[in-house]
Design a protein around this motif. Structure first.
Motif, mmCIF file in Angstrom:
data_model
loop_
_atom_site.group_PDB
_atom_site.id
_atom_site.type_symbol
_atom_site.label_atom_id
_atom_site.label_comp_id
_atom_site.label_asym_id
_atom_site.label_seq_id
_atom_site.Cartn_x
_atom_site.Cartn_y
_atom_site.Cartn_z
ATOM 1 N N ASP A 479 0.762 -0.910 -0.155
ATOM 2 C CA ASP A 479 -0.022 -0.408 0.664
ATOM 3 C C ASP A 479 0.994 1.156 0.057
ATOM 4 O O ASP A 479 0.896 2.355 -0.571
ATOM 5 C CB ASP A 479 -1.032 -0.575 1.301
ATOM 6 N N ARG A 483 0.045 4.131 -2.575
ATOM 7 C CA ARG A 483 0.089 6.289 -1.464
ATOM 8 C C ARG A 483 1.337 6.894 -1.982
ATOM 9 O O ARG A 483 1.005 8.126 -2.010
ATOM 10 C CB ARG A 483 -0.394 5.681 0.575
ATOM 11 N N TRP A 486 0.423 8.104 -5.271
ATOM 12 C CA TRP A 486 -1.055 9.233 -4.955
ATOM 13 C C TRP A 486 -0.190 10.748 -4.561
ATOM 14 O O TRP A 486 -0.539 11.401 -5.635
ATOM 15 C CB TRP A 486 -1.722 8.917 -4.129
ATOM 16 N N PHE A 526 -5.516 3.782 -4.658
ATOM 17 C CA PHE A 526 -4.184 4.958 -4.270
ATOM 18 C C PHE A 526 -3.100 5.753 -5.382
ATOM 19 O O PHE A 526 -3.404 6.104 -5.368
ATOM 20 C CB PHE A 526 -3.237 4.163 -3.347
ATOM 21 N N ARG A 579 -11.978 4.215 -1.228
ATOM 22 C CA ARG A 579 -10.773 4.568 -1.717
ATOM 23 C C ARG A 579 -10.991 3.562 -3.735
ATOM 24 O O ARG A 579 -10.705 4.674 -4.428
ATOM 25 C CB ARG A 579 -9.386 4.760 -1.371
ATOM 26 N N SER A 647 -12.122 8.721 4.007
ATOM 27 C CA SER A 647 -12.299 8.168 2.250
ATOM 28 C C SER A 647 -13.484 8.396 1.766
ATOM 29 O O SER A 647 -13.774 8.596 1.592
ATOM 30 C CB SER A 647 -11.431 6.581 2.287
#
Length: 739
Positions: A479, A483, A486, A526, A579, A647
């Motif tokens: 993740d 992120r 993102w 993401f 998300r 989110s």
């Protein structure tokens, strides 16, 4: 220049009606007091509301806002909404730029502004179709008014030619030359190198050709990169041995000088590089002067030249431009027909005619009156003002401490990329909304942390660092990789010219292979959210391919798992759930893939119901999750966490921007209220005293600790609602009051 020209045209048409100007400046001392009735400091939000009060006190009947991205302060120029909201008069908004794929902040700001307008004007039918397709405004409130041009361009008198310094200094060399020209503020987007590269083939056949490039470098470009673009053009001229065929006129031109320049032009060139350009004052002036044109097919050129006033060639194709120029020069009859059509089209562009049409629109708006119901569409929210106290406790010169004992940072927990990526997104929003140098430094520090975590040799990324600055894990996927993508996408998409954008874009492009290997729905989501923030200038082909790949995977996962009872991407509702639909909505909107957007909206609608979004108590998915095949009773789903609320807020804001449906804005308010007490215990999860946020809400009540993830989640949700145009009053622990 446009505003001053329009003012003069309105005064000429109706001398009895006073026309006054409010100027947007960085320093009020830049504007003489006699020129304007008020000067708004670009980055001071309170000045916008103060200007509205000044206009009311002066008895102003109607207000016209000339909107261009980059002129107004705030996130994507959102501060101008504060002016619009405080106006008591009817408002007309003229859109100088309409983007086919705006960033979320751009769409939010533009929609909020236009929602307040009685009428909205655009320059072409293409622009009208684009804002209607994007649901920026309803069709009955849109009017098309052409961009104006000075009367002097249509008829250059002997007096004008004699008085013009251009004719005396530069154009005296033009006798016997075939003149091509381009004028305006110079920047890389003008594509002048394309025109120069097309000349060798042209001058071989027509050695008398001279290309005039008139104008100074754009001042904002000079601030960032100096004269590097112009110097590159001059170097290209030398390399192609074109010094006798290209001449730079490096200064500002008066209207009279432009009139002489264009009257001496045989063929005008606009080799612009972006299709998105919806208006061009330079092209307007050239056509008004009767110049045949060779141009790339940006939107405005397609509209203005479509009847035969010019020829369109593909972007970045110097051979095609050479061929088009040669075809016109080799066939004088074609050139003359294009000139005749340019004069016909240009006759409708003179400022007096445009001024008269503008007066009619202003009179119509005055008769219709101010827009009613604005407050109900975007309700005022009584919620906390942004307080940085606890965030500043957690942030140091390395990153942000993961956890806290109460409000005291727990340094033994160190740092993680997940939180630092969230910090970058929050710091960017805080910097844009509050204009405080602390947040710019915070953003730079977060970007440095993520760059240090990236291991290009292993195409992976560390996540966890101890307080003594040692990585405690291997560089892997996960993740944290998504992120990071993102956060980088948000930085690049926010202001492509800001200093952090270049390094962020290069890092994002380096991560493409690793990101493309993702099989995790959340890592993919993401990444998609970040990539969807890029505009056309930043979206390289590998990045667009990656966006399509990952969004396609999300859609495939949704299609494979979906049923009437379970409209979701996988067989469990776990963490950071919203998300997933947010990413599909963002990608569908950015890439014009309506089926992706529809699926994302459907999934978000279903998920919001699972959270009781329309009930008196929002109930988030707990940290024990909810299974499709073996559902856990709602009472046993574990602690509700701020990450889930944030989110959901941001996904609903994304849906509102994408669809234009303010129902999603109201639902976003409901979701945000979870932080303030709209939850099963009626407890404020946000700490009004510290400015932090509790880590969770469980059967035993509040988790007293206020760590990085929770505090950043609250700030991201608050910033999202701010960006959507919701205005907040003084700090208070009172729940939102809906109209």
């Amino acid at each position: 220049m446009f505003s001053h020209d329009l003012r003069d045209a309105l005064r000429e048409v109706d001398p009895s009606s006073p026309v006054e100007i409010v100027s947007i400046v960085r320093d009020p001392r830049q504007v003489a007091a006699s020129e304007v009735v008020a000067a708004i400091r670009q980055d001071v939000r309170s000045d916008y509301a103060a200007a509205a009060a000044e206009l009311t006190s002066r008895g102003t009947d109607i207000v016209l806002i000339e909107h261009e991205f980059g002129i107004f302060g705030g996130d994507a120029g959102a501060y101008v909404v504060s002016l619009a909201e405080e106006l008591e008069q009817p408002l007309v908004v003229t859109l100088h730029t309409v983007l086919s794929a705006p960033t979320v902040p751009q769409a939010e700001a533009l929609r909020a502004l236009c929602h307040r307008a009685t009428l909205v004007t655009v320059f072409t039918e293409t622009a009208r179709r684009m804002i209607l397709d994007a649901r920026i405004v309803t069709p009955e409130r849109v009017r098309v008014l052409p961009h104006g041009a000075p009367k002097v361009l249509l008829d250059v008198t002997a007096d004008v030619a004699t008085d013009s310094r251009v004719s005396r200094v530069a154009l005296e060399r033009l006798e016997g030359r075939t003149v091509l020209s381009t004028f305006g503020l110079i920047s890389a987007g003008k594509g002048i190198e394309l025109a120069i590269s097309s000349l060798p083939a042209v001058v071989t056949a027509h050695p008398e050709v001279l290309y005039l490039i008139a104008g100074q470098t754009h001042p904002e470009v000079v601030k960032v990169e100096g004269e590097s673009y112009r110097l590159g053009l001059e170097r290209l001229v030398r390399e192609l041995d074109l010094s006798e065929h290209v001449h730079f006129l490096d200064r500002f031109f008066t209207e009279a000088e432009l009139a002489v320049l264009l009257s001496s032009t045989d063929l005008y060139l606009t080799p612009y590089r972006s299709r998105e350009q919806i208006v061009s004052g330079a092209l307007t002036f050239a056509v008004a002067a009767g110049c045949p044109v060779v141009s790339t097919p940006y939107y405005y050129a397609e509209d203005l030249l479509g009847s035969g006033a010019g020829v369109l060639v593909p972007f970045d194709d110097s051979a095609a431009m050479s061929a088009a120029v040669l075809d016109l020069l080799d066939h004088p009859d074609k050139l003359e027909q294009a000139r005749i059509e340019a004069r016909r089209v240009g006759s409708a562009l003179a400022w007096p005619r445009v001024g008269a049409a503008t007066l009619q629109v202003l009179a119509e708006a005055a008769e219709l009156g101010p827009v009613a119901g604005f407050e109900k569409a975007l309700p005022a929210l009584r919620a906390p003002a942004i307080r940085p106290d606890h965030l500043l406790r957690l942030v140091d010169d390395v990153g942000i401490i993961q956890h806290a004992n109460g409000i005291v940072p727990n340094r033994s927990t160190g740092y993680c990329v997940d939180d630092v990526a969230r910090l970058a997104v929050a710091a960017l929003g805080l910097d844009r909304q509050l204009n405080d140098p602390r947040y710019a430094r915070m953003l730079s520090s977060a970007l440095a942390f993520m760059q240090y975590a990236w291991d290009s040799s292993r195409s992976g990324m560390h996540n966890f660092m101890s307080y003594d600055r040692r990585w405690v894990d291997d560089a892997t996927h996960g993740d944290h990789l998504g992120r990071t993508a993102w956060a980088l996408g948000e930085v690049v998409g926010a202001i492509p010219a800001r200093p952090e954008a270049g390094p962020s874009l290069r890092m994002l492009e380096a991560m493409v292979p690793a990101l493309g290997a993702s099989t995790s729905p959340r890592q993919a989501a993401f990444t998609v959210i970040g990539l969807a923030r890029l505009d056309a200038r930043s979206m390289s082909q590998p990045l667009e391919d990656l966006l399509r790949l990952l969004a396609g995977r999300l859609y495939a996962w949704y299609a494979a798992c979906r049923s009437e009872e379970w409209r979701w991407f996988e067989g469990v509702l776990s963490y950071d759930n919203a998300r997933l639909p947010q990413a599909l909505i963002a990608a569908g909107y950015r890439l014009d893939e309506p089926e992706w957007r529809r699926a994302g909206i459907e999934a978000l609608d279903w998920y919001a119901i699972q959270c009781g979004i329309e009930t008196s108590s929002v109930r988030l998915i707990g940290n024990q999750w909810r299974l499709r095949l073996h559902p856990v009773p709602v009472t046993d789903e574990g602690d509700e966490q701020p990450l889930e609320a944030a989110s959901l807020v941001e996904a609903l804001v994304e849906a509102m921007v994408s669809t234009g449906d303010h129902r999603y804005g109201l639902q976003a308010v409901h979701a945000f209220e979870w932080f303030l007490g709209r939850n099963r215990f009626g407890l404020a999860v946000y700490d009004f005293g510290s400015g932090g946020c509790h880590d969770g809400l469980g059967p035993a009540g509040l988790n007293e600790n206020e760590g990085a993830e929770s505090t950043l989640a609250f700030l991201q949700a608050l910033l999202a609602l701010n960006g959507a145009g919701l205005q907040f009053s003084a700090p208070s622990p009172v729940t939102v009051v809906l109209p």
